[in-house]
Enzyme design. Structure first.
Site, PDB file in Angstrom:
ATOM      1  CE  LYS A  17      -1.275   4.867   7.061  1.00 20.57           C
ATOM      2  NZ  LYS A  17      -2.554   5.274   7.668  1.00 20.57           N
TER       3      LYS A  17
ATOM      4  CD  GLU B 151     -11.077   7.243   5.641  1.00 12.98           C
ATOM      5  OE1 GLU B 151     -10.400   6.204   5.737  1.00 12.98           O
ATOM      6  OE2 GLU B 151     -10.785   8.161   4.848  1.00 12.98           O
TER       7      GLU B 151
ATOM      8  NE  ARG C 236      -2.151   1.238   3.706  1.00 13.39           N
ATOM      9  CZ  ARG C 236      -2.782   1.209   4.898  1.00 13.39           C
ATOM     10  NH1 ARG C 236      -4.093   1.027   4.934  1.00 13.39           N
ATOM     11  NH2 ARG C 236      -2.099   1.301   6.020  1.00 13.39           N
TER      12      ARG C 236
END
Length: 331
Positions: free
Chosen positions: A182, A215, A88
Site C-alpha cells: 500500500k 480489484e 499491514r
C-alpha cells in the site's frame, strides 16, 4: 516581504516564518478547517493549527513516491481494526525498504492520541511512513531518517445500501510487488477512477492479463455466485484488504443461516464473474457497496441483493460493537 519581478507580475517573496504563518492563517480564516489534527515526526508532535499541517517539499515521499500509507475508520468514538491496518502498514514499509522512527506500540499510541486530540467521533485516520526529507536525489541515502505523518479526516459516513455501476478499466494494473504494497504511487488508481467517472460509473474494476478479476482502485471486489457461494479474488496479485479479510471471517455466519452455500477466495474469470447473482465493492468506508451493473450488463436481476445487504449488516454491526474496536480517550 520583498518581491520578484517577472514580466508584469510581482511574485511576493516571504523572508520570515512569521510572514508565512500570517499568510497561511489568512487563507484558513474564511474556510472551516477540514482536518482537526495532524501528527508529524519532523515536528515531533500533534498539530491542531491547519496552517501548520504540512510535509517538507524535499521529503522523498513527495518527489520520489518513496512512501507507504494506511488508514483506519473512526465510528462512534472508536477506532475500528487499527491493529490489522497497522500490521499491514509495517509490512508495506518493509517491502518499500522504509524504516520507522518509532516502534509499533509508539506508532499506535501516537495515532490514538492524535484522534483524541482531534475530538472527531466519526471519520477516518490516515498515516504515512516515508523515507524522509533530505534532498532531491533518487537514492534515500541522503535522507535524515524515516518520517511518520498522520491526519484525522472527519466524514459523516453511513452504511451503503444502494447499488452502483462499475466498468472495466483500460488503465494498466500495477505489477504484484506494487499492488500488494500500500504505497503512495496511486496514479494508476487515480486514472482508473477518472476513467470510471468519465463513463458514468462509480468506480472501475481491474481485470488482469489472464482475464481474472483483480480489484477496484481503492477497494476489493466480492461476488455471490449463482450457486450461492461468496467468492473474493485471490490476494496473490492484489492488496489484501483488511475489510475484505474481516468479511471472509464473518461470512460463515450466513452459511450457518442458509443464506450462503460457502465462502472462498480464488481466481475468478471476469466472464464468469459477470454471471454472478450479486456483486459488491468491499472497503473500509463502505463497508459493502452493492454493484448492480458492470460494463452495461446487469448483475443478477440488476437490483441490490439480499445477500450483499446481509454481509453489509454483519460488517456494520462489527464496526459498531465488534471485538476489534479501540475506545478513543477523548478529554
Amino acid at each position: 516581504m520583498g518581491s520578484y519581478v517577472q514580466g508584469e507580475d510581482e511574485v511576493p517573496v516571504y523572508e520570515s516564518g512569521v510572514e508565512i504563518v500570517q499568510k497561511l492563517q489568512e487563507k484558513w480564516k474564511s474556510t472551516p478547517a477540514p482536518y482537526p489534527a495532524m501528527y508529524s515526526s519532523v515536528l515531533g508532535g500533534i498539530i491542531l493549527e491547519p496552517a501548520m499541517m504540512a510535509v517538507p517539499i524535499d521529503d522523498h515521499m513527495v518527489h520520489r513516491g518513496h512512501g507507504v500509507f494506511d488508514t483506519a475508520m473512526i465510528l462512534d468514538g472508536h477506532l475500528y481494526e487499527l491493529d490489522p491496518h497497522l500490521d499491514r502498514f509495517l509490512r508495506s514499509a518493509a517491502k518499500a525498504r522504509i524504516g520507522t522512527p518509532f516502534p509499533r506500540d509508539t506508532l499506535r499510541s501516537i495515532l490514538v492520541q492524535m484522534t483524541a486530540a482531534s475530538n472527531c467521533r466519526r471519520g477516518s485516520i490516515r498515516y504515512w511512513l516515508s523515507a524522509g526529507p533530505g534532498d532531491f536525489l533518487l537514492s534515500s541515502s541522503g535522507c535524515s531518517g524515516p518520517a511518520f505523518y498522520a491526519v484525522v479526516i472527519p466524514t459523516d459516513y453511513t452504511q451503503c445500501r444502494h447499488g452502483v455501476r462499475a466498468v472495466t478499466t483500460s488503465v494498466p494494473m500495477k505489477p504484484p510487488l506494487f499492488a500488494t504494497t500500500k504505497n503512495v504511487n496511486y496514479l494508476p488508481n487515480v486514472l482508473s477512477i477518472m476513467d470510471a467517472e468519465d463513463r458514468g460509473a462509480f468506480a472501475s474494476v481491474w481485470v488482469d492479463e489472464e482475464g481474472y478479476v483483480a480489484e477496484g482502485p481503492m477497494v476489493n471486489v466480492a461476488f455471490v455466485t449463482a450457486a450461492g457461494e461468496l467468492v473474493l479474488p485471490a490476494f496473490d496479485k492484489i492488496l489484501t484488504g483488511c475489510t475484505a479479510k474481516r468479511l471472509l471471517a464473518l461470512a460463515p455466519r450466513l452459511v450457518e443461516s442458509g443464506l450462503l452455500k460457502g465462502v472462498t477466495t480464488r481466481h475468478i474469470a471476469a466472464e464468469d464473474a459477470k454471471r454472478s447473482a450479486e456483486m459488491a465493492f468491499v472497503g473500509s468506508g463502505l463497508p459493502v457497496l452493492p454493484i448492480v451493473e458492470w460494463d452495461g450488463q446487469p448483475i443478477g436481476d440488476g437490483k441490490v441483493g439480499k445477500t450483499m445487504l446481509a454481509l453489509s449488516d454483519l460488517l456494520w454491526e462489527d464496526m459498531k460493537s465488534g471485538p476489534d474496536r479501540i475506545a478513543v480517550p477523548y478529554k
